[in-house]
Enzyme design. Structure first.
Site, PDB file in Angstrom:
ATOM      1  N   LYS A   1       0.646  -0.901   0.184  1.00 32.21           N
ATOM      2  CA  LYS A   1       0.216  -0.029  -0.255  1.00 32.21           C
ATOM      3  C   LYS A   1       0.688   1.028   0.258  1.00 32.21           C
ATOM      4  O   LYS A   1       1.682   1.265   1.086  1.00 32.21           O
ATOM      5  CB  LYS A   1      -0.992   0.265   1.362  1.00 32.21           C
ATOM      6  CG  LYS A   1      -2.219   0.755   1.037  1.00 32.21           C
ATOM      7  CD  LYS A   1      -3.544  -0.008   2.217  1.00 32.21           C
ATOM      8  CE  LYS A   1      -4.689   0.752   1.990  1.00 32.21           C
ATOM      9  NZ  LYS A   1      -5.329   0.801   3.286  1.00 32.21           N
TER      10      LYS A   1
HETATM   11  O1  G3P Z   1      -9.078   1.492   4.474  1.00 29.26           O
HETATM   12  C1  G3P Z   1      -9.441   2.905   5.067  1.00 29.26           C
HETATM   13  C2  G3P Z   1      -9.679   2.910   6.128  1.00 29.26           C
HETATM   14  O2  G3P Z   1      -9.181   2.212   6.856  1.00 29.26           O
HETATM   15  C3  G3P Z   1      -9.926   4.365   6.127  1.00 29.26           C
HETATM   16  O3  G3P Z   1     -11.363   4.209   7.364  1.00 29.26           O
HETATM   17  O4  G3P Z   1     -12.735   5.374   8.248  1.00 29.26           O
HETATM   18  O5  G3P Z   1     -10.302   5.755   8.702  1.00 29.26           O
HETATM   19  O6  G3P Z   1     -11.662   6.523   7.148  1.00 29.26           O
HETATM   20  P1  G3P Z   1     -11.363   5.706   8.006  1.00 29.26           P
END
Ligand code: G3P
Length: 213
Positions: free
Chosen positions: A83
């Site tokens: 990633k």
């Molecule tokens: O896959 C990306 C994710 O982990 C981010 O999610 O909820 O932190 O925006 P969030």
């Protein structure tokens, strides 16, 4: 459509993988930090549970450091997907990894142009963050639809991985626009099963069965 679980929690991975619905796992530095173990240990343990793509994110901000990390992470298991952030250095590192047949996932994507760049450099996956766009008053799902159109126009093989999913409607909307993958947190995965009419239907069937002669 593929489902990945977005977590660094091994118990969540074990439980959901047993459902037969999970095709892979995504992690990020925040999720690794929450796991309480090193990234190397976490990715190793995940690869013992899941037979599918496992995204592991680099921390370096310069291409050279990203590549050093990437080649170390790729040694852990053949299912590891590197990633990389959507930056110029991330694109330099991506070009190198693509040339060397290492699978990649470009993260922190917030515009269709960013997704176009990732596809041009041969990313395996691109991760538009839909929840974080919703957070700032935009509509994250529109981005997924735009990327889908652009990739279809040119036949790019990069898979769209809907990320930053916050609720079940994000999953449905991702499927409706043809996102290849959704990476979904544990809580939302559990919510996908629910419907009140399923619960009341089961209750009624059980009652009728008990009263049957
Ligand atoms: O896959 C990306 C994710 O982990 C981010 O999610 O909820 O932190 O925006 P969030």
């Amino acid at each position: 459509m593929e489902f990945f679980i977005d977590t660094g929690n091994l118990e969540e991975i074990k439980e959901t993988y047993a459902w037969g619905l999970i095709d892979g796992v995504t992690t990020n530095p925040s999720l690794v930090a929450k796991s309480g173990i090193s990234q190397k240990e976490l990715i190793t343990q995940i690869s013992e549970i899941v037979d599918g793509p496992i995204s592991a994110e680099v921390i370096s901000t310069e291409a050279k450091g990203m590549l050093e990390e990437a080649y170390e992470l790729a040694k852990i298991h053949e299912n590891v997907v590197i990633k990389l952030p959507m930056t110029k250095d991330g694109m330099i590192a991506l070009a190198d990894l693509t040339k060397n047949n290492i699978k990649t996932n470009i993260t922190l994507v917030f515009s269709a142009n960013q997704a176009l760049l990732a596809a041009k450099n041969g990313a395996t996956y691109v991760s538009p963050f839909i929840g974080r766009l919703d957070d700032i008053g935009q509509t994250g799902m529109h981005l997924i639809a735009e990327i889908k159109d652009i990739y279809d126009n040119y036949g790019y093989q990069t898979k769209i991985l809907a990320a930053s999913i916050r609720h079940t409607d994000h999953v449905k909307a991702s499927a409706l626009v043809g996102s290849d993958v959704a990476t979904i947190p544990y809580k939302v995965l559990n919510q996908l099963f629910n419907h009140p009419l399923t619960d009341s239907g089961i209750e009624q069937f059980l009652k009728d069965h008990q009263n049957a002669k």
